[in-house]
Structures are given as C-alpha cells and as structure tokens.
Design an enzyme around this catalytic site. Structure first.
Site, PDB file in Angstrom:
ATOM      1  N   ARG A  23       0.700   5.837  -1.937  1.00 49.98           N
ATOM      2  CA  ARG A  23       0.382   7.137  -1.336  1.00 49.98           C
ATOM      3  C   ARG A  23       0.497   7.006   0.182  1.00 49.98           C
ATOM      4  O   ARG A  23       0.704   5.909   0.710  1.00 49.98           O
ATOM      5  CB  ARG A  23      -1.012   7.638  -1.746  1.00 49.98           C
ATOM      6  CG  ARG A  23      -2.163   6.729  -1.334  1.00 49.98           C
ATOM      7  CD  ARG A  23      -3.477   7.194  -1.974  1.00 49.98           C
ATOM      8  NE  ARG A  23      -4.523   6.182  -1.831  1.00 49.98           N
ATOM      9  CZ  ARG A  23      -5.480   6.203  -0.903  1.00 49.98           C
ATOM     10  NH1 ARG A  23      -5.533   7.185  -0.016  1.00 49.98           N
ATOM     11  NH2 ARG A  23      -6.388   5.256  -0.848  1.00 49.98           N
ATOM     12  N   GLY A  77       0.822  -1.217   0.000  1.00 51.10           N
ATOM     13  CA  GLY A  77       0.000   0.000   0.000  1.00 51.10           C
ATOM     14  C   GLY A  77       0.845   1.251   0.000  1.00 51.10           C
ATOM     15  O   GLY A  77       0.591   2.197   0.737  1.00 51.10           O
ATOM     16  N   TYR A 100     -12.515  -1.286  11.782  1.00 51.11           N
ATOM     17  CA  TYR A 100     -11.118  -0.873  11.807  1.00 51.11           C
ATOM     18  C   TYR A 100     -10.461  -1.263  13.135  1.00 51.11           C
ATOM     19  O   TYR A 100      -9.402  -1.892  13.169  1.00 51.11           O
ATOM     20  CB  TYR A 100     -11.044   0.632  11.587  1.00 51.11           C
ATOM     21  CG  TYR A 100      -9.650   1.191  11.456  1.00 51.11           C
ATOM     22  CD1 TYR A 100      -8.972   1.124  10.244  1.00 51.11           C
ATOM     23  CD2 TYR A 100      -9.011   1.806  12.542  1.00 51.11           C
ATOM     24  CE1 TYR A 100      -7.691   1.644  10.113  1.00 51.11           C
ATOM     25  CE2 TYR A 100      -7.738   2.319  12.418  1.00 51.11           C
ATOM     26  CZ  TYR A 100      -7.083   2.244  11.202  1.00 51.11           C
ATOM     27  OH  TYR A 100      -5.811   2.761  11.081  1.00 51.11           O
TER      28      TYR A 100
HETATM   29  P1  NAP Z   1      -4.121   6.045   3.033  1.00 48.27           P
HETATM   30  O1  NAP Z   1      -3.543   7.381   2.753  1.00 48.27           O
HETATM   31  O2  NAP Z   1      -5.585   5.834   2.906  1.00 48.27           O
HETATM   32  O3  NAP Z   1      -3.326   4.982   2.137  1.00 48.27           O
HETATM   33  C1  NAP Z   1      -3.664   3.635   2.213  1.00 48.27           C
HETATM   34  C2  NAP Z   1      -2.820   2.868   1.235  1.00 48.27           C
HETATM   35  O4  NAP Z   1      -3.180   1.475   1.322  1.00 48.27           O
HETATM   36  C3  NAP Z   1      -3.066   3.282  -0.221  1.00 48.27           C
HETATM   37  O5  NAP Z   1      -1.864   3.216  -0.940  1.00 48.27           O
HETATM   38  C4  NAP Z   1      -4.044   2.210  -0.710  1.00 48.27           C
HETATM   39  O6  NAP Z   1      -4.016   2.002  -2.115  1.00 48.27           O
HETATM   40  C5  NAP Z   1      -3.468   1.017   0.020  1.00 48.27           C
HETATM   41  N1  NAP Z   1      -4.376  -0.121   0.044  1.00 48.27           N
HETATM   42  C6  NAP Z   1      -5.640  -0.194   0.494  1.00 48.27           C
HETATM   43  N2  NAP Z   1      -6.136  -1.421   0.318  1.00 48.27           N
HETATM   44  C7  NAP Z   1      -5.153  -2.149  -0.265  1.00 48.27           C
HETATM   45  C8  NAP Z   1      -5.037  -3.486  -0.699  1.00 48.27           C
HETATM   46  N3  NAP Z   1      -6.051  -4.357  -0.592  1.00 48.27           N
HETATM   47  N4  NAP Z   1      -3.859  -3.898  -1.233  1.00 48.27           N
HETATM   48  C9  NAP Z   1      -2.823  -3.058  -1.351  1.00 48.27           C
HETATM   49  N5  NAP Z   1      -2.874  -1.763  -0.991  1.00 48.27           N
HETATM   50  C10 NAP Z   1      -4.029  -1.326  -0.438  1.00 48.27           C
HETATM   51  O7  NAP Z   1      -3.779   5.597   4.527  1.00 48.27           O
HETATM   52  P2  NAP Z   1      -2.520   5.915   5.470  1.00 48.27           P
HETATM   53  O8  NAP Z   1      -2.963   6.935   6.452  1.00 48.27           O
HETATM   54  O9  NAP Z   1      -1.302   6.129   4.672  1.00 48.27           O
HETATM   55  O10 NAP Z   1      -2.449   4.538   6.265  1.00 48.27           O
HETATM   56  C11 NAP Z   1      -1.378   3.631   6.140  1.00 48.27           C
HETATM   57  C12 NAP Z   1      -1.454   2.678   7.311  1.00 48.27           C
HETATM   58  O11 NAP Z   1      -1.342   3.419   8.544  1.00 48.27           O
HETATM   59  C13 NAP Z   1      -2.779   1.916   7.391  1.00 48.27           C
HETATM   60  O12 NAP Z   1      -2.550   0.588   7.800  1.00 48.27           O
HETATM   61  C14 NAP Z   1      -3.546   2.672   8.463  1.00 48.27           C
HETATM   62  O13 NAP Z   1      -4.509   1.875   9.094  1.00 48.27           O
HETATM   63  C15 NAP Z   1      -2.416   3.081   9.401  1.00 48.27           C
HETATM   64  N6  NAP Z   1      -2.727   4.210  10.276  1.00 48.27           N
HETATM   65  C16 NAP Z   1      -2.949   5.446   9.783  1.00 48.27           C
HETATM   66  C17 NAP Z   1      -3.217   6.514  10.647  1.00 48.27           C
HETATM   67  C18 NAP Z   1      -3.436   7.928  10.151  1.00 48.27           C
HETATM   68  O14 NAP Z   1      -3.730   8.823  10.983  1.00 48.27           O
HETATM   69  N7  NAP Z   1      -3.325   8.206   8.870  1.00 48.27           N
HETATM   70  C19 NAP Z   1      -3.293   6.291  12.041  1.00 48.27           C
HETATM   71  C20 NAP Z   1      -3.062   5.002  12.523  1.00 48.27           C
HETATM   72  C21 NAP Z   1      -2.761   3.978  11.635  1.00 48.27           C
HETATM   73  P3  NAP Z   1      -5.045   2.750  -3.140  1.00 48.27           P
HETATM   74  O15 NAP Z   1      -4.430   4.067  -3.480  1.00 48.27           O
HETATM   75  O16 NAP Z   1      -5.116   1.788  -4.289  1.00 48.27           O
HETATM   76  O17 NAP Z   1      -6.354   2.898  -2.412  1.00 48.27           O
END
Ligand code: NAP
Length: 231
Positions: free
Chosen positions: A14, A11, A156
C-alpha cells in the site's frame, strides 16, 4: 532469469511503496518484486498493478523473513538485483516527545525504519554487485533532517536521521563499485501514514527518480523531487 532490470520494493502492498512498484513496472519496464509482510495483501496489490509485478513475503523487521526472501526466492529465481527501495516505515509518532518517549515503541520503530533497511541492504549487496547500474534508495523523511530538527516525532525522527547516516556510510562504501545509494524524502503524501498531503503518484516519483538514476548520477545525497535537500 530475465533481461529486465529487477527491483525489490519493501512495504509495497500500500501507500508510496505500492505506487513506486507501479511506476517502476509500468513506466520503466522493471521486473518488480513487491515486498509485503502479509503475502495475501501483497498478492492483491501485485494483481491490481499488473505489469508482471510479483508479490514476495518480506517483514523487514524479522531477520528470518529477510534471509528467506533472499536465499529462497530472489537468489535462486533471479541471481541478481538491480534496484533496492527501502520503503517500509512505521510510526509517525507526532504524539511522542523525546524526553518522555516510550522506548519500547521507539525500538519497534527502529526495527523497521533503521534495522529493517540495514538488514535488507546487507542481504541485497551481494546480489546488487551482480546487478547492472545498481541503485539503493532509502525512503527517508524531512523529519530526519538534522538541519531542520525540532522536538516531537521522537522515534520516527531519530530513526530517519539514523537512516540518513546509514545512507551516507553505505554510499561511500559502495561508490567504487558503481552502486548509487541515496535517501529520498517523498514530501507530505496522502497515505495512511501521511493522513493528508499531495497525491501518492507525486511522492513516489522522486523515489523512482533515484531508483533509475543514470550511471553518472549522484550518490550519498538526500533528495526531494529530484532536488538536493539539507541533511
Ligand atoms: P503507509 O501508507 O503507512 O505504508 C507503509 C508500508 O510499510 C505498508 O505497506 C506496511 O505494511 C509496510 N511496513 C511496515 N512495517 C513493515 C515491516 N516491518 N516490513 C515490511 N513492510 C512493512 O506509509 P507511506 O506513507 O506509504 O510511507 C512509505 C515510506 O515513506 C515510509 O518509509 C515513510 O516513513 C516515508 N514517508 C512518508 C511520508 C508521508 O507523508 N506519507 C512522508 C515522509 C516519509 P502493512 O500494510 O503490513 O502495515
């Protein structure tokens, strides 16, 4: 084949995953395979980062895609893996409560947040065994901490709690082989999912810390910014 350490970040087209890919390649000289379910988006992100980062088609919720990435690409091209970052995550469902949740939606979240990471660990373990100082980082969330759990974010939160349990089990099983497995909460980070929060570079740093731990580093832990947090 290469002498560089080899990492797979899922993932990573982005958000936090993309920044983890950048920091591993730029700051640690790692050869990064940037997993993206849409290969065009993956190529665009890899080109933007540079530093030899290479895009790889990988939808972690699709077992065929996981198998193809390892059998057709990673194994024949590199023969090993040193770092796996299970970053792909979906559906921060602040609009859902557990007692009335849409279970179709919850299952979809589990397919990526839990089973996607699990399937990738199973596929990666034989290659991590051939790697050097192998590390697995499961990008989790404070939402999955049982010690601080309340209502809401039903799919989640429960999927991340399960990912934490998977972290403990895998860490215990692989410890004797020197493979360190940890869960990391990146904090509240300004990505599409976070919708606000601290800079992505800060959130990614704690993930990179766990991906580059020394051989005497911790395993089976839950961390934020390199410091332990309660499960
Ligand atoms: P994000 O901006 O929504 O990015 C999510 C990424 O995961 C995107 O590249 C998306 O690809 C990819 N993805 C989703 N489903 C997928 C699949 N089935 N196979 C492969 N790739 C997939 O989220 P983020 O904030 O960067 O989050 C990254 C991680 O950090 C996640 O595990 C999230 O739960 C965790 N997290 C985030 C936060 C926060 O505040 N942002 C806090 C705690 C934990 P597409 O572009 O194709 O959709």
């Amino acid at each position: 084949m290469t002498n560089q350490r080899i990492a797979l970040v899922t993932g990573a087209n982005r958000g936090i995953g993309k920044e983890v890919a950048r920091q591993l390649a730029r700051d640690h000289g790692v050869k990064v395979l940037l997993g993206s379910r849409n290969l065009d988006k993956g190529h665009r992100a890899a080109d933007e980062i540079g530093y030899g980062v290479e895009a790889l088609q990988l939808d972690v919720s699709n077992p065929d895609s996981v198998a193809a990435a390892f059998i057709l690409k990673i194994e024949p091209s590199y023969g090993r893996l040193d770092i796996l970052v299970n970053n792909a995550g979906v559906d921060y469902d602040t609009d859902q409560q557990a007692h009335c949740a849409d279970l179709h939606r919850v299952r979809r979240a589990f397919d990526t947040n839990l089973f996607g990471a699990w399937d990738t660990i199973i596929a990666a373990t034989p290659l991590l065994r051939r790697g050097e100082s192998a590390r697995i980082v499961n990008v989790s969330s404070g939402s999955g901490a049982l010690s601080d759990m309340s209502g809401g974010t039903a799919g989640y939160g429960v999927s991340k709690a399960a990912l934490n349990a998977l972290t403990i089990k895998t860490a215990a099983e692989l410890k004797h082989e020197g493979i360190l497995v940890n869960a990391v909460c990146p904090g509240w980070v300004a990505t599409d999912m976070g919708g606000g929060g601290r800079p992505v570079s800060e959130g990614a740093r704690g993930v990179v810390w766990a991906a580059t731990l020394p051989n005497n580093g911790p395993t089976g832990g839950f961390f934020r910014d390199g410091a332990p947090i309660e499960w």
